[in-house]
Design a protein around this motif. Structure first.
Motif, mmCIF file in Angstrom:
data_model
loop_
_atom_site.group_PDB
_atom_site.id
_atom_site.type_symbol
_atom_site.label_atom_id
_atom_site.label_comp_id
_atom_site.label_asym_id
_atom_site.label_seq_id
_atom_site.Cartn_x
_atom_site.Cartn_y
_atom_site.Cartn_z
ATOM 1 N N TYR A 145 -1.669 -6.697 -0.009
ATOM 2 C CA TYR A 145 -1.192 -5.874 -1.135
ATOM 3 C C TYR A 145 -1.906 -4.536 -1.300
ATOM 4 C CZ TYR A 145 -0.750 -10.887 -1.962
ATOM 5 O OH TYR A 145 -0.594 -12.215 -1.783
ATOM 6 N N ALA A 146 -3.263 -4.540 -1.190
ATOM 7 C CA ALA A 146 -4.031 -3.293 -1.342
ATOM 8 C C ALA A 146 -3.686 -2.564 -2.630
ATOM 9 C CB ALA A 146 -3.842 -2.376 -0.131
ATOM 10 N N LEU A 147 -3.458 -3.291 -3.696
ATOM 11 C CA LEU A 147 -3.239 -2.637 -4.990
ATOM 12 C C LEU A 147 -4.560 -2.019 -5.448
ATOM 13 C CD1 LEU A 147 -1.011 -5.275 -6.820
ATOM 14 C CD2 LEU A 147 -0.300 -3.101 -5.823
ATOM 15 N N PHE A 148 -4.462 -0.915 -6.204
ATOM 16 C CA PHE A 148 -5.680 -0.292 -6.723
ATOM 17 C C PHE A 148 -6.210 -1.166 -7.851
ATOM 18 C CE2 PHE A 148 -2.942 3.425 -5.465
ATOM 19 C CZ PHE A 148 -3.510 3.538 -4.211
ATOM 20 N N ARG A 149 -7.361 -1.768 -7.616
ATOM 21 C CA ARG A 149 -7.815 -2.826 -8.525
ATOM 22 C C ARG A 149 -8.222 -2.294 -9.895
ATOM 23 N NH1 ARG A 149 -12.055 -4.866 -4.626
ATOM 24 N NH2 ARG A 149 -11.158 -3.305 -3.254
ATOM 25 N N HIS A 150 -8.598 -1.015 -9.962
ATOM 26 C CA HIS A 150 -9.061 -0.497 -11.250
ATOM 27 C C HIS A 150 -7.922 0.143 -12.055
ATOM 28 C CE1 HIS A 150 -9.046 2.933 -8.583
ATOM 29 N NE2 HIS A 150 -8.968 3.699 -9.646
ATOM 30 N N MET A 151 -6.692 0.061 -11.538
ATOM 31 C CA MET A 151 -5.566 0.659 -12.257
ATOM 32 C C MET A 151 -4.614 -0.434 -12.738
ATOM 33 S SD MET A 151 -4.362 3.799 -9.878
ATOM 34 C CE MET A 151 -5.563 4.762 -8.951
ATOM 35 N N PHE A 169 1.070 6.040 -9.044
ATOM 36 C CA PHE A 169 0.101 6.783 -8.235
ATOM 37 C C PHE A 169 0.747 7.821 -7.326
ATOM 38 C CE2 PHE A 169 -2.636 7.516 -4.594
ATOM 39 C CZ PHE A 169 -3.869 7.700 -5.179
ATOM 40 N N GLY A 170 1.741 7.376 -6.565
ATOM 41 C CA GLY A 170 2.389 8.273 -5.616
ATOM 42 C C GLY A 170 3.029 9.483 -6.280
ATOM 43 N N ARG A 185 1.844 10.811 -9.188
ATOM 44 C CA ARG A 185 0.788 11.628 -9.801
ATOM 45 C C ARG A 185 0.049 12.483 -8.787
ATOM 46 N NH1 ARG A 185 0.745 10.290 -14.919
ATOM 47 N NH2 ARG A 185 0.730 8.126 -15.651
ATOM 48 N N VAL A 186 0.004 12.054 -7.528
ATOM 49 C CA VAL A 186 -0.770 12.824 -6.542
ATOM 50 C C VAL A 186 0.086 13.876 -5.832
ATOM 51 C CG1 VAL A 186 -2.450 10.990 -6.130
ATOM 52 C CG2 VAL A 186 -0.402 11.118 -4.708
ATOM 53 N N ARG A 242 2.011 -9.571 -7.113
ATOM 54 C CA ARG A 242 1.281 -8.453 -6.499
ATOM 55 C C ARG A 242 2.102 -7.823 -5.387
ATOM 56 N NH1 ARG A 242 -4.858 -10.763 -5.750
ATOM 57 N NH2 ARG A 242 -4.867 -11.885 -7.713
ATOM 58 N N ARG A 282 5.408 0.204 -5.741
ATOM 59 C CA ARG A 282 4.533 1.355 -5.564
ATOM 60 C C ARG A 282 4.944 2.157 -4.333
ATOM 61 N NH1 ARG A 282 -1.753 0.403 -4.269
ATOM 62 N NH2 ARG A 282 -0.818 -0.405 -2.368
ATOM 63 N N GLN A 286 -8.390 -0.614 2.902
ATOM 64 C CA GLN A 286 -6.953 -0.752 2.667
ATOM 65 C C GLN A 286 -6.457 0.067 1.484
ATOM 66 O OE1 GLN A 286 -4.980 -4.522 2.987
ATOM 67 N NE2 GLN A 286 -4.837 -3.867 5.089
ATOM 68 N N GLU A 287 -7.236 0.092 0.406
ATOM 69 C CA GLU A 287 -6.774 0.855 -0.761
ATOM 70 C C GLU A 287 -6.716 2.342 -0.429
ATOM 71 O OE1 GLU A 287 -8.337 -0.131 -4.677
ATOM 72 O OE2 GLU A 287 -8.801 -2.123 -3.935
ATOM 73 N N ALA A 296 -3.615 2.867 1.540
ATOM 74 C CA ALA A 296 -2.457 2.831 0.653
ATOM 75 C C ALA A 296 -2.313 4.180 -0.055
ATOM 76 C CB ALA A 296 -2.611 1.707 -0.373
ATOM 77 N N LEU A 314 0.710 7.006 0.281
ATOM 78 C CA LEU A 314 1.484 7.404 -0.900
ATOM 79 C C LEU A 314 1.434 8.917 -1.117
ATOM 80 C CD1 LEU A 314 0.467 4.485 -3.254
ATOM 81 C CD2 LEU A 314 2.768 4.977 -2.461
ATOM 82 N N GLY A 315 0.805 9.622 -0.170
ATOM 83 C CA GLY A 315 0.831 11.080 -0.223
ATOM 84 C C GLY A 315 -0.427 11.720 -0.777
ATOM 85 N N ALA A 316 -1.476 10.924 -1.068
ATOM 86 C CA ALA A 316 -2.695 11.500 -1.624
ATOM 87 C C ALA A 316 -3.486 12.223 -0.538
ATOM 88 C CB ALA A 316 -3.552 10.403 -2.253
ATOM 89 N N GLN A 372 -8.185 13.576 -3.249
ATOM 90 C CA GLN A 372 -7.530 12.761 -4.276
ATOM 91 C C GLN A 372 -7.863 11.290 -4.064
ATOM 92 O OE1 GLN A 372 -3.521 14.160 -3.611
ATOM 93 N NE2 GLN A 372 -3.406 15.005 -5.677
ATOM 94 N N ARG A 424 -9.800 9.367 -6.902
ATOM 95 C CA ARG A 424 -8.942 8.477 -7.684
ATOM 96 C C ARG A 424 -9.063 7.018 -7.258
ATOM 97 N NH1 ARG A 424 -4.008 10.816 -10.099
ATOM 98 N NH2 ARG A 424 -4.329 13.045 -10.260
ATOM 99 N N VAL A 425 -9.475 6.770 -6.014
ATOM 100 C CA VAL A 425 -9.510 5.383 -5.540
ATOM 101 C C VAL A 425 -10.931 4.945 -5.178
ATOM 102 C CG1 VAL A 425 -8.677 3.778 -3.796
ATOM 103 C CG2 VAL A 425 -7.134 5.505 -4.737
ATOM 104 N N ASN A 427 -13.608 2.703 -7.735
ATOM 105 C CA ASN A 427 -13.838 1.332 -7.282
ATOM 106 C C ASN A 427 -15.317 0.984 -7.197
ATOM 107 O OD1 ASN A 427 -11.314 0.301 -7.133
ATOM 108 N ND2 ASN A 427 -11.049 0.661 -4.951
#
Lengths: 347, 280
Positions: free
Chosen positions: A83-89, A97-98, A100-101, A142, A149, B170-171, B174, B178-180, B184, B188-189, B193
């Motif tokens: 998954y690699a989700l951003f854990r702090h978001m 995210f995609g 906003r950046v 997830r 995402r 991995q994060e 990702a 997503l284009g960062a 960024q 942001r990541v 973390n």
């Protein structure tokens, strides 16, 4: 968007992850990369995403050189196995995210971002989780958030690396069907990697079977299952009976005895005979190419599975037969392969 | 029997071990702490406070804060950069780099100080050049800051490397897909973390920066009111039999240690939350 891969090579140290791969993916296709671990399927996916770079070869998106662009410029949605989700978001911020950046010039305003995220969360049916954090979600949730995402940036291509590999069997089955219908809805060119043949057969329009960094076969699920192009594909996809045979002037021989089947154009020498379990036709003793004694019978619901010791070479095989003819342990039967393939044994 | 486990020791052994540990802690940690405060307040609060009215004491506190204020932020930046490089990229000589980062931990602080004297002293390699350009490093604030930085370099990097390695890349991948951009992704990541890890490293780094004695002592020159940090002044005052003043400053350092300990406990709780969950 079409994807074209030409003569791709990639080595990790001495290990050849990709050993000359050519592939064309049509627009809107849902393609499965199927193979055992170490077959190079994930490497191919990561190269298409721009997360890895090939040693040589070409990669074209709609006839444009994709290798000139890095991952952040390719507009490729990537869904990771874990998954690699951003854990702090929060879930909401993960999906946003995609958006906003994006560069200021094309970035949506806050209202538009909120609307888009809501739309995506509705699409994956998890709108009610938007304030949660990844650690509070189940695996299936997830994975669906990870997909939402990836879709937020309106990707031209969607890549999924073992998307259901980390989930339990029941959730996996649900998500397969869900992915299929989602693909029909959004119709973006998609490739997913899997080592689970059932998953590939059930979800994909076309399957690419890989082994040791090479493509063994490309075809529809029916083609790959019914007409395997190589011994590897035959044994990897579907359950097969595999018998070591000798092809020579006298035809096909098993354990020194001649079998009453055609040699299928295979050149003389050591070969392997492949038959699907349900393609073994059961007949009375004496009839058919093979003879054997039933040692064990098990019900499979709609069919029955019998363990048979072949009189040729005393090999033990398992066959699946319809239930219209009752099989009993101790019975001597004749077996005739309705459909079979013979491949030359590897040197 | 209530809570017998495979590891259960006979009750006597357990009590003996606990008693031993507590006794050890009492004699070597608690007792000295009590003595410091007892000595500091031996002649009452007024005398205690008078110690801080002294201009030399004030100068030492200011200098201690100043060196920490320079060394800690710089080492945080270096530490984050080093940890990022080590944890997220593959390159030759990585193991060597990690060993190098640990060097200040394995070298005696006095030797670290001497190295700076060798490099920048009047007879040192760069000494004449520095003198001719009127730059004073040794026996001045810049030298002391440098020595402090050297000694406290590993803290932030050490706190972050295992954390970042465990979190993997991995994060970041990702984010990029997503284009960062790289920046960024970092802000942001990656950084969010490890924010608790950074704070943890900064905390330990700060405690050491303020408490450092050996390396700073060598490059200080002990000029009163100019190049004495709090730990150095404690020693000087002690040697001059000004016990109350000496222990008053020492009590301030001890207080710093206590605050650090409490903050560390709180941070460690947050750090556990930042670790990847293994429930997939």
């Amino acid at each position: 968007m079409t994807i074209e891969v030409r003569n791709l090579f990639k080595k990790f140290g001495a290990f050849a992850a990709l050993d000359g791969v050519d592939l064309r993916v049509a627009d809107g296709e849902l393609l499965a990369l199927l193979g055992p671990s170490g077959s190079g399927k994930t490497t191919l996916l990561r190269i298409i995403a721009g997360l890895d770079w090939p040693d040589s070869g070409e990669l074209l998106f709609d006839d444009e050189d994709a290798l000139l662009r890095n991952a952040s410029e390719r507009h490729v949605g990537f869904v990771f196995q874990h998954y690699a989700l951003f854990r702090h978001m929060s879930v909401f911020e993960n999906v946003a995210f995609g958006l906003r950046v994006q560069p200021r010039a094309i970035r949506k305003d806050e209202t538009a971002i909120r609307a888009r995220v809501k739309e995506l969360l509705d699409l994956v049916q998890l709108d009610w989780l938007s304030n949660r954090y990844p650690s509070q979600l189940s695996g299936g949730q997830r994975q669906r958030i990870a997909l939402a995402r990836a879709l937020a940036i309106e990707p031209r291509i969607l890549l999924l690396d073992e998307p259901f590999g980390a989930l339990d069997a029941k959730v996996r089955k649900e998500l397969r069907q869900w992915l299929r219908s989602l693909h029909q809805e959004i119709n973006v060119t998609s490739i997913f990697v899997t080592h689970d043949q059932e998953e590939a057969l059930e979800v994909a329009n076309r399957i690419v079977v890989m082994d040791k960094g090479r493509i063994e076969q490309i075809g529809t699920p029916a083609e790959v299952y019914d007409s395997p192009a190589s011994a590897f594909v035959h044994s990897f996809i579907g359950e097969s009976i595999e018998l070591p045979v000798q092809v020579g002037d006298g035809g096909v021989q098993l354990g020194g005895e001649r079998l009453d089947i055609a040699h299928d154009g295979v050149r003389p020498g050591a070969s392997r005979l492949f038959v699907r379990r349900h393609d073994m036709q059961v007949g009375p003793a004496g009839a058919g190419a093979l003879q054997g004694e039933i040692t064990h019978v098990r019900s499979l619901g709609s069919a029955q599975r019998a363990e048979v010791v072949l009189s040729h070479g005393k090999t033990v095989i398992e066959i699946d037969a319809p239930r219209d003819r009752e099989l009993r342990p101790g019975e001597i039967i004749g077996l005739n392969p309705r459909r079979y393939r013979i491949f030359a044994a590897p040197e | 029997m209530s809570s017998r486990t495979a590891l259960a020791e006979p009750r006597g052994v357990r009590w003996l071990l606990i008693a031993l540990t507590l006794g050890f802690l009492a004699v070597f940690l608690l007792l000295p702490l009590i003595v410091v405060f007892a000595q500091a307040f031996e002649h009452g609060l007024a005398t205690f406070l008078r110690a801080f009215a002294d201009p030399d004491t004030r100068a030492s506190i200011k200098l201690t804060l100043l060196t920490a204020a320079v060394a800690v932020p710089l080492n945080s930046v270096f530490g984050i950069a080093a940890a990022w490089a080590v944890a997220k990229f593959e390159f030759r000589g990585k193991t060597f780099l990690v060993t190098l980062i640990d060097l200040p931990f394995s070298v005696s602080p006095v030797i670290s100080g001497l190295v700076f004297v060798l490099l920048f002293g009047a007879q040192g390699y760069f000494g004449p050049w520095l003198a001719s350009h009127n730059i004073r490093l040794l026996f001045a604030v810049p030298g002391m800051t440098l020595a402090t930085m050297f000694v406290t370099f590993p803290f932030v990097a050490r706190a972050l490397i295992p954390l970042m390695q465990e979190q993997g890349t991995q994060e970041e991948e990702a984010a990029i897909s997503l284009g960062a951009s790289g920046l960024q992704t970092f802000f942001r990541v990656t950084l969010p973390n490890v924010k608790w890890g950074v704070l943890y490293g900064v905390l330990l780094c700060n405690a050491r920066a303020m408490g450092e004695f050996g390396a700073v002592s060598v490059v200080s020159g002990h000029i009163r009111g100019e190049t004495n940090t709090m730990p150095l002044l404690v020693e000087i005052l002690y040697n001059e039999y000004q016990f109350v003043a000496s222990f008053a400053i020492a009590s301030l350092l001890a207080m710093l240690a206590l605050v650090t300990l409490i903050a560390k406990t709180v941070l460690e709780r947050h750090l556990d939350e930042g670790k990847p969950s293994h429930d997939h």
